[in-house]
Structure formats: structure tokens, C-alpha cells
Design a protein around this motif. Sequence first.
Motif, PDB file in Angstrom:
ATOM      1  N   GLN A  45       0.830  -1.219   0.000  1.00  0.00           N
ATOM      2  CA  GLN A  45       0.000   0.000   0.000  1.00  0.00           C
ATOM      3  C   GLN A  45       0.862   1.265   0.000  1.00  0.00           C
ATOM      4  OE1 GLN A  45      -2.859  -0.334   3.338  1.00  0.00           O
ATOM      5  NE2 GLN A  45      -4.379  -0.866   1.785  1.00  0.00           N
ATOM      6  N   THR A  46       1.949   1.276  -0.786  1.00  0.00           N
ATOM      7  CA  THR A  46       2.792   2.488  -0.759  1.00  0.00           C
ATOM      8  C   THR A  46       1.977   3.714  -1.181  1.00  0.00           C
ATOM      9  OG1 THR A  46       3.599   1.877  -2.967  1.00  0.00           O
ATOM     10  CG2 THR A  46       5.061   1.417  -1.097  1.00  0.00           C
ATOM     11  N   ASN A  47       1.104   3.559  -2.175  1.00  0.00           N
ATOM     12  CA  ASN A  47       0.278   4.691  -2.621  1.00  0.00           C
ATOM     13  C   ASN A  47      -0.693   5.120  -1.519  1.00  0.00           C
ATOM     14  OD1 ASN A  47      -1.220   2.305  -2.886  1.00  0.00           O
ATOM     15  ND2 ASN A  47      -1.851   2.694  -5.005  1.00  0.00           N
ATOM     16  N   TYR A  48      -1.375   4.143  -0.938  1.00  0.00           N
ATOM     17  CA  TYR A  48      -2.397   4.428   0.080  1.00  0.00           C
ATOM     18  C   TYR A  48      -1.747   4.976   1.359  1.00  0.00           C
ATOM     19  CZ  TYR A  48      -6.519   3.439   3.027  1.00  0.00           C
ATOM     20  OH  TYR A  48      -7.604   3.531   3.876  1.00  0.00           O
ATOM     21  N   SER A  49      -0.660   4.335   1.813  1.00  0.00           N
ATOM     22  CA  SER A  49       0.020   4.805   3.032  1.00  0.00           C
ATOM     23  C   SER A  49       0.527   6.234   2.839  1.00  0.00           C
ATOM     24  CB  SER A  49       1.201   3.897   3.395  1.00  0.00           C
ATOM     25  OG  SER A  49       0.766   2.614   3.745  1.00  0.00           O
ATOM     26  N   ALA A  50       1.097   6.500   1.646  1.00  0.00           N
ATOM     27  CA  ALA A  50       1.604   7.862   1.382  1.00  0.00           C
ATOM     28  C   ALA A  50       0.459   8.869   1.391  1.00  0.00           C
ATOM     29  CB  ALA A  50       2.327   7.893   0.028  1.00  0.00           C
TER      30      ALA A  50
END
Length: 242
Positions: free
Chosen positions: A146-151
Motif C-alpha cells: 500500500q505504498t500509494n495508500y500509506s503515502a
Amino acid sequence: MHDFKEKLVLITGGSRGIGKAIAESFAESGATVIVTYKNAIDEEYFNSKNIKHYKCDVADEKSVQEMVDAIVKEHTKIDVLVNNAGITKDGLLMRMSVEDWEAVIDTNLKGVFNMTKAVTRGMMSKRYGKVVNITSISGVMGNPGQTNYSASKAGVIGFTKAAARELAARNININAIAPGFIETEMTDKLTDEVKQSYLNSIPMKRFGSGSDIANVVKFLASDDAGYITGQTIIADGGIVMS
Ligand code: NAP
């Protein structure tokens, strides 16, 4: 129970899931409630609850401004904004497309910017407003895949602090809530194996419900929380403790 009679509450992404639970809860407390959605809504259901609805993509600045102008024209003010609309497009970093990165950042982070900018203009002149941003523990602790979501969700936490500092002197409180695992269509997509591993990590040994989050939103939107701003309240059954 907090009383929201005379208050106009606008909730993005209120057609289902957590946003729907928040909308129902405010309506039960006497508020005038408006929800937004992107694709579709059960009009009959929302009309029966006397909850108004607007189709508006939060990532589209022009549509957001037009919607906010229309609401303010009809109701003269927006007292409470709940930035709840959000999406996931999970995938490991090495396989994540730039389209999936941008879609999530545009909805989850730019959407919060668009909505907050458009709505707090009116709040500033009224010298009253409450903004509650729904982030995620994924933005606090990070989540593989979830790099996009976490960012995007970590971005919302930073945005909340900066906007809270800018607008505190205008009597506008801006806070965030970071839910853990809440049972909605967003989490229905996960496999049983992934769900079980999340459950094992929750000290309270249960998933959250929409009303677990709605209760915190209503507290932050109430005058009982008048001296709280720029904070992120974690509501996750105890996964993250700092
Ligand atoms: P959900 O069931 O998938 O519902 C998402 C809502 O957002 C829907 O109403 C959807 O509208 C709307 N939406 C999506 N993209 C939009 C856009 N571009 N413009 C306007 N509306 C849009 O999600 P949920 O689980 O209730 O999650 C709500 C919020 O909580 C999200 O911000 C999510 O990141 C956060 N959260 C959820 C969990 C969880 O465990 N469920 C945990 C932490 C944080 P349509 O119905 O028209 O598509």
C-alpha cells in the motif's frame, strides 16, 4: 449524545461504508446531512433518511467548487466537513503502475485539499467550522502493498496539522481519525487469510464497525472537542500504540 440541530454536515464518500454510517449517525442527532459519492447511490434509501446527495468527484477541483457553491447558496453555510472519500489500489511497489499511484493520491490526498480549501473559505467568514479527515493506520505505520495508500494517508495527517495551524485563530478545528480494520466493501475485497492475520493483530480481537468511527467523528465535530485541533485519533482496537 451530541446535538447537531441547526448544523449542516457535509460528508464525502457517504454512499456506503464508513461514510454512510457517519451520515446516518449525524442525521439521528438532528443535523442537516449531505453526502457525496462518485459513481452511484441508493437514492431511495437516502431520500427516506432525509439525507441529501451530490455526485461529485473529490479529485476534480472544478466539480468540488461548483458543489460547495451550490450548497452554500441553498443553506448559507457548512458547519462540519468530513473528508471520508477514499480508495485503495493495492500492489507491491515493484509492480505498481503510475496510474494506480496517481489515482489513490488524487482521491485520498488531493481530494482532501480540494474539499477543505473550498469549504473552509466560508467557515473563515463565519468564524466557525469543524473538519474531520478520515486517514488510516496505514498512514501511521505503513502497510506492505500500500505504498500509494500509506503515502496518501500520511499526507492527510501532515495536511491536517498544517491546515489546523493556519485556521485555528478563525475558530476552525481540523482533526483526523485513523481507523484500523473496519468492515466495509473496501475490506471485503481482502482474502480470508489476510483478514484472519489482521484479526490476530488486533488486541481487542474484533474488527471495527462504521459506528465505531462515526462516534469519534461526532465527538471531534462537537463543541466538547473545541480545544482539540491538529490531532490524529487512532481508532483501531489497539493495533497502534505510541
Ligand atoms: P468504501 O466502502 O469503499 O466507500 C468509499 C466511498 O468513497 C464511497 O462512497 C465512494 O463513492 C466514495 N468515493 C470514492 N472515490 C471517490 C471520489 N473520487 N470522489 C468522491 N467520492 C469517492 O470505503 P470505506 O471502507 O467506507 O472507507 C471510507 C474511508 O475510510 C476511506 O477514506 C478509507 O481510506 C478510510 N479507511 C477505511 C478503513 C477500512 O478498514 N474500511 C480503514 C482505514 C481507513 P462511490 O460509492 O460512488 O464509489
